[in-house]
Scaffold this motif. Structure first.
Motif, PDB file in Angstrom:
ATOM      1  N   VAL A 291       1.647   0.476  -5.640  1.00  9.94           N
ATOM      2  CA  VAL A 291       0.580   1.478  -5.779  1.00  9.94           C
ATOM      3  C   VAL A 291       1.180   2.885  -5.759  1.00  9.94           C
ATOM      4  CG1 VAL A 291      -1.491   2.430  -4.726  1.00  9.94           C
ATOM      5  CG2 VAL A 291      -1.155  -0.036  -4.764  1.00  9.94           C
ATOM      6  N   LEU A 295       1.124   5.521  -8.971  1.00 10.97           N
ATOM      7  CA  LEU A 295       0.494   6.840  -8.900  1.00 10.97           C
ATOM      8  C   LEU A 295       1.498   7.945  -9.181  1.00 10.97           C
ATOM      9  CD1 LEU A 295      -1.790   6.295  -5.808  1.00 10.97           C
ATOM     10  CD2 LEU A 295      -2.521   6.722  -8.149  1.00 10.97           C
ATOM     11  N   TRP A 371      -3.793   1.114   2.024  1.00 14.71           N
ATOM     12  CA  TRP A 371      -4.430   2.437   2.057  1.00 14.71           C
ATOM     13  C   TRP A 371      -3.588   3.404   2.875  1.00 14.71           C
ATOM     14  CZ3 TRP A 371      -6.482   5.905   5.516  1.00 14.71           C
ATOM     15  CH2 TRP A 371      -7.445   6.802   5.049  1.00 14.71           C
ATOM     16  N   TYR A 374       0.554   3.697   0.957  1.00 11.37           N
ATOM     17  CA  TYR A 374       1.023   4.025  -0.396  1.00 11.37           C
ATOM     18  C   TYR A 374       1.473   5.480  -0.539  1.00 11.37           C
ATOM     19  CZ  TYR A 374      -3.149   6.629  -1.717  1.00 11.37           C
ATOM     20  OH  TYR A 374      -4.111   7.592  -1.780  1.00 11.37           O
TER      21      TYR A 374
END
Lengths: 511, 296
Positions: A291, A295, A371, A374
């Motif tokens: 993740v 991003l 959550w 990352y």
């Protein structure tokens, strides 16, 4: 560069005074240490006393002799690590070889003292009493024993009882009830030296120790029964071989480890927790890394407007203190009035049992950990991406490569090598990520049918933490034994990480 | 700039923004929820994102004030949140200062003073760094329990004990700072040495002023770590008045006593300063994160 070679007391004006001050300080430190060492020795803690002595001696020697000038810089840090990490780790392992637990909490001396404190009422010493209006205790004449009276309650300890000259005015039972606490705390000394304490609501009586200590360590009871100490298991035993609580701590060798290996009720949950710990650490590492990398790559795309704003908002989960976020999720995931289930039930009619279904609880743990974790990778990979040559992308675009092809053929090979040691460190961190478990699920839901309280989301670390500090049946010995296993695994991971970093450093300096 | 076809570029832009916005919505959901819950009435109530009848009850309680409801009942604060925050900040600041002192002096010796066993100690530190103190809480508890019997202010339930145990969290920082010291030009300390400076003076007057940025990074990193630390603090601190925020905050969400609304307000109140501090320091932290861990 080697400056320590030239170290000697530099002859500058303040040197003499400075030295004086230094020795005065050292003297004070030495005295403080001696005080603590003496205290530890008096508290029957010889091991602690010796360790404290070693620490104090090291300080005095290193800071007293200028030979050890260099070590003065290194010692405080190294000592802190030694005393608060290395020593506790060794100590924890050592506890794993004892039966230290809620049932075997004390030392032999304390257990012995406990048994010797047990009192029995002396026969025929019982005397009815009444409370006078002045708050005195009055013992009416009883057979050939004369009437006695004490000074008011609480005026002395013990209260000296003297022959009563006249019969005082006494209170009803209600006053005795009202003054019960004070009466129970009171001791009365009769003129012939007997010590009386309250015995029921209506009488006082004398008591004597039930057990007497024999020279061979056996406790002989007033009724002729015997308690024989068994140093093998750390319990006193009756002559029939029954264990008498409380027990004391004794070394039990490999017993705890044997239990882990052989006892079904212990081995099963440990194997399950061990596998889950590895799965959790691995999946957490993969999920947060993917993740975060995804991003970072998207945010690096030159055509994307507003990347700076996205970046600040996306970092937020990392910026908020983790313990707060975890507790927030604990509330949001609540099965009955948590907001997540409210939304799910409104949209899809679902109400998942996040805290009672093992698979869902584990999923929740992974969601929350992703959550939380990352942004760390997003920040790091953003840094690594700066080092990827832009020409490569241009060349790839000319050859007609799409974004996915670019990512897997150019970006990933460039950012993976510097990430490897950090990935290993991340794995080790999650392997021991007990804060998350303790705050989110406390390990629950429980695995049914186990001898030790074990939960299906427990990591090895939280499992041992709960074993040691839960209110129900603290078992320090077993916790120490399992911690030893964790140390072994952590040690292997740490060494692997160390080797990878060495290789990376070598490659870098060769370049 | 990479040459791309216009239509496919637009499609990709929409995709990227769409994905980021959906992802952001998911990420921000907890924050928005907590903000909304902190203004809702009661501790169990559910409702929309914008509370119909917003109340300041939870905020007053979090700030330590009694709150009088419309019907005249007076609610007293369930927990001393500000005291906990104060404890956390106090312990965090002192421990971080201690960590800074210990790790800079050690790092200086490792970077500039050759001594026997230097590489060995450094490598050991790197390996020890992977063992979190949280795993040895049983022993840490036993150590301070014993120490407290002789020196009460160093026993269980005392802040000095917690601070002392936190001083062990220096292993990684030693590496970070050493990496920085290694990059300082050796000519500088050569010059100082020729002028007759002792290693201590070179450290104090050359290295410390030069390395203020990295020291700030280490200080903030250590501070944030200590604010977040739960296992050791939860074992060493048992009295309500002694607790740090991380230990105390958990009290809100027990099954028997579930204070969801009060918790939301307390969480925002105490979490905000730390979050802001982190965001300010973030830019400097990133380099610290990778440098310290990779430089060999």
């Amino acid at each position: 560069m080697a400056m320590s070679d030239t170290v000697s007391a530099a002859p500058f004006p303040g040197a003499r005074f400075g030295n004086l001050l230094r020795f005065a300080g050292l003297g004070a430190v030495a005295l403080a240490f001696l005080y603590v060492i003496w205290g530890l020795y008096m508290a029957a803690q010889p091991v602690y006393a010796v360790l404290t002595f070693a620490l104090g001696a090291a300080i005095v020697i290193l800071y007293g002799w200028s030979r050890f000038y260099t070590w003065r810089f290194v010692f405080p840090g190294v000592a802190a690590v030694a005393v608060f990490i290395v020593l506790p780790v060794i100590y924890t392992s050592a506890i794993g070889f004892t039966n230290f637990s809620a049932t075997n909490l004390l030392t032999l001396d304390r257990v012995q003292a406990y048994h010797l404190q047990r009192l029995v009422k002396e026969e025929g010493s019982k005397r009815p009493f009444a409370l006078t209006t002045a708050g005195e205790i009055y013992f009416p004449a009883d057979g050939d024993r004369p009437a006695l009276i004490t000074p008011p309650l609480g005026s002395a300890d013990p209260l000296p009882a003297e022959p009563a000259l006249s019969e005082p005015e006494t209170e009803a039972m209600k006053a005795v009830m009202a003054n019960r606490a004070a009466l129970q705390a009171a001791t009365v000394q009769t003129p012939d030296g007997q010590i009386l304490t309250m015995d029921g609501l209506r009488a006082f009586s004398a008591s004597a120790p039930f057990y007497t200590l024999q020279p061979d360590g056996v406790l002989l009871g007033a009724d002729g029964s015997r308690l024989i100490p068994n140093p093998e298991i750390g319990f006193y035993e009756t002559e029939e071989g029954e264990k008498v609580t409380p027990g004391w701590r004794v070394p039990v060798g490999w017993d705890n480890f044997r239990d882990i290996a052989r006892n079904e009720g212990i081995r099963e949950p440990i194997v399950q927790i061990f596998l889950w710990t590895f799965t959790f650490a691995f999946l957490s590492m993969v999920l947060t890394f993917s993740v975060g990398t995804g991003l970072a790559v998207i945010l690096e795309w030159p055509h994307l407007k507003g990347a700076a704003i996205y970046r600040v908002l996306l970092v937020l989960p990392y910026a908020v203190p983790a313990f707060i976020s975890i507790l927030v999720f604990r509330g949001l995931f609540n099965q009955n009035f948590g907001e997540i289930n409210l939304i799910l039930s409104q949209l899809f009619g679902l109400k998942p049992d996040w805290f009672t279904d093992p698979a869902l609880a584990r999923t929740m743990l992974l969601i929350v950990n992703t959550w939380l974790g990352y942004p760390y990778w997003m920040l790091l990979i953003a840094g690594f991406l700066q080092a990827v040559p832009k020409d490569h992308y241009k060349a790839a675009a000319l050859e007609g490569a799409g974004p996915l092809r670019c990512f897997f053929s150019i970006t990933l090979p460039q950012i993976l090598p510097p990430s490897v040691p950090l990935l290993i460190a991340n794995f080790a961190f999650n392997f021991n990520n007990i804060v998350l478990v303790l705050l989110l699920t406390r390990g629950g839901p429980d695995i049914p049918g186990t001898l030790l309280p074990a939960g299906s989301t427990d990591l090895l670390g939280s499992f041992t933490y709960q074993m040691a500090f839960n209110d129900s049946g603290q078992n320090f010995g077993m916790a120490g034994a399992i911690s030893t296993l964790i140390f072994a695994v952590t040690g292997i991971i740490a060494y692997a990480n160390f080797r990878v970093m060495q290789r990376l450093a070598a490659k870098r300096s060769a370049r | 700039m990479i040459v791309e076809r216009k239509s496919s570029l637009l499609r990709r832009k929409i995709l990227a923004h769409g994905f980021l916005l959906i992802f952001l919505a998911l990420i921000m959901f907890p924050f928005l929820m907590v903000l909304s819950i902190s203004f809702r009435e009661g501790n169990f109530s559910t409702g929309s994102l914008f509370p119909e009848r917003p109340t300041l009850e939870h905020w007053a309680l979090a700030l330590g004030f009694d709150y009088t409801r419309a019907d005249g009942t007076v609610i007293t604060p369930p927990y001393p949140v500000l005291l906990w925050l104060g404890n956390s900040i106090k312990v965090g600041l002192i421990a971080s200062a201690g960590v800074l002192v210990l790790s800079t002096t050690s790092a200086y010796a490792f970077a500039r003073m050759p001594f026997k066993g230097r590489q060995g100690v450094l490598d050991t530190l790197l390996i020890v760094q992977m063992f979190p103190a949280a795993l040895a809480v049983v022993a840490i508890y036993a150590i301070f329990d014993t120490l407290g019997r002789v020196v009460p202010w160093l026993g269980v339930d005392s802040h000095p004990a917690l601070i002392l145990s936190y001083l062990s969290a220096i292993t990684l920082h030693i590496w970070t700072i050493k990496g920085y010291f290694d990059s300082v030009d050796p000519a500088l300390d050569k010059a100082a040495q020729i002028d007759g400076a002792t290693p201590w003076q070179a450290f104090r007057y050359i290295f410390l002023p030069l390395s203020v940025p990295i020291l700030a990074v280490v200080f903030v990193l250590a501070f944030i770590f200590f604010i977040n630390e739960y296992p050791v603090a939860s074992v060493l601190l048992r009295e309500t008045d002694k607790m740090t925020l991380a230990v105390g905050a958990r009290q809100y969400l027990y099954e028997q006593k579930y204070l969801w609304g009060d918790f939301a307000a307390a969480a925002i109140l105490s979490g905000l300063p730390i979050t802001v501090l982190f965001l300010i320091a973030q830019r400097f932290l990133v380099s610290g994160l990778s440098d310290g861990a990779v430089k060999g």
